[in-house]
Design a protein around this motif. Structure first.
Motif, PDB file in Angstrom:
ATOM      1  N   LYS A  16      13.330 -92.948 -46.904  1.00 40.34           N
ATOM      2  CA  LYS A  16      13.983 -93.051 -48.208  1.00 40.34           C
ATOM      3  C   LYS A  16      13.703 -91.806 -49.059  1.00 40.34           C
ATOM      4  O   LYS A  16      13.214 -91.905 -50.180  1.00 40.34           O
ATOM      5  N   TYR A  31      14.601 -91.589 -52.852  1.00 40.28           N
ATOM      6  CA  TYR A  31      13.733 -92.182 -53.864  1.00 40.28           C
ATOM      7  C   TYR A  31      12.662 -91.189 -54.318  1.00 40.28           C
ATOM      8  O   TYR A  31      12.338 -91.108 -55.492  1.00 40.28           O
ATOM      9  N   PHE A  73       8.512 -94.131 -47.333  1.00 36.04           N
ATOM     10  CA  PHE A  73       9.460 -93.622 -48.324  1.00 36.04           C
ATOM     11  C   PHE A  73       9.770 -92.146 -48.107  1.00 36.04           C
ATOM     12  O   PHE A  73      10.911 -91.717 -48.299  1.00 36.04           O
TER      13      PHE A  73
END
Length: 92
Positions: free
Chosen positions: A79, A82, A75
């Motif tokens: 990502k 996020y 993440f």
């Protein structure tokens, strides 16, 4: 963010300090009264998770840790939006 880091480091230092003091002063299963008949410190070793659950399951704990770190890194690297969203929600 820096204050959280400083607080974390102080807590880590105090944790290690108190553990080293206890290890140097007590033998296993020896207790010392802090408040007589109410609260005693006793040296015990836990080879499992909380309250001795899953004793001698070191490989399982290593696998869970590696998976958790890989999940977080995924993440953070792939990502990041996020992570920013979560941090913004945590900060209010």
């Amino acid at each position: 963010m820096q204050s959280i880091l400083v607080i974390s480091l102080v807590i880590l230092f105090l944790d290690r300090l108190t553990k080293n003091i206890i290890l140097s002063k007590l033998t296993p299963l020896q207790g010392i009264p802090v408040v007589p008949n109410v609260f005693h410190l006793t040296l015990v070793f836990n080879k499992g998770a909380a309250f001795g659950i899953l004793q001698n399951a070191t490989l399982l704990f290593i696998l869970i840790s590696v998976f958790s770190i890989a999940f977080i890194l995924f993440f953070v690297i792939f990502k990041p939006q996020y992570i920013k969203s979560i941090l913004m929600k945590l900060n209010g």
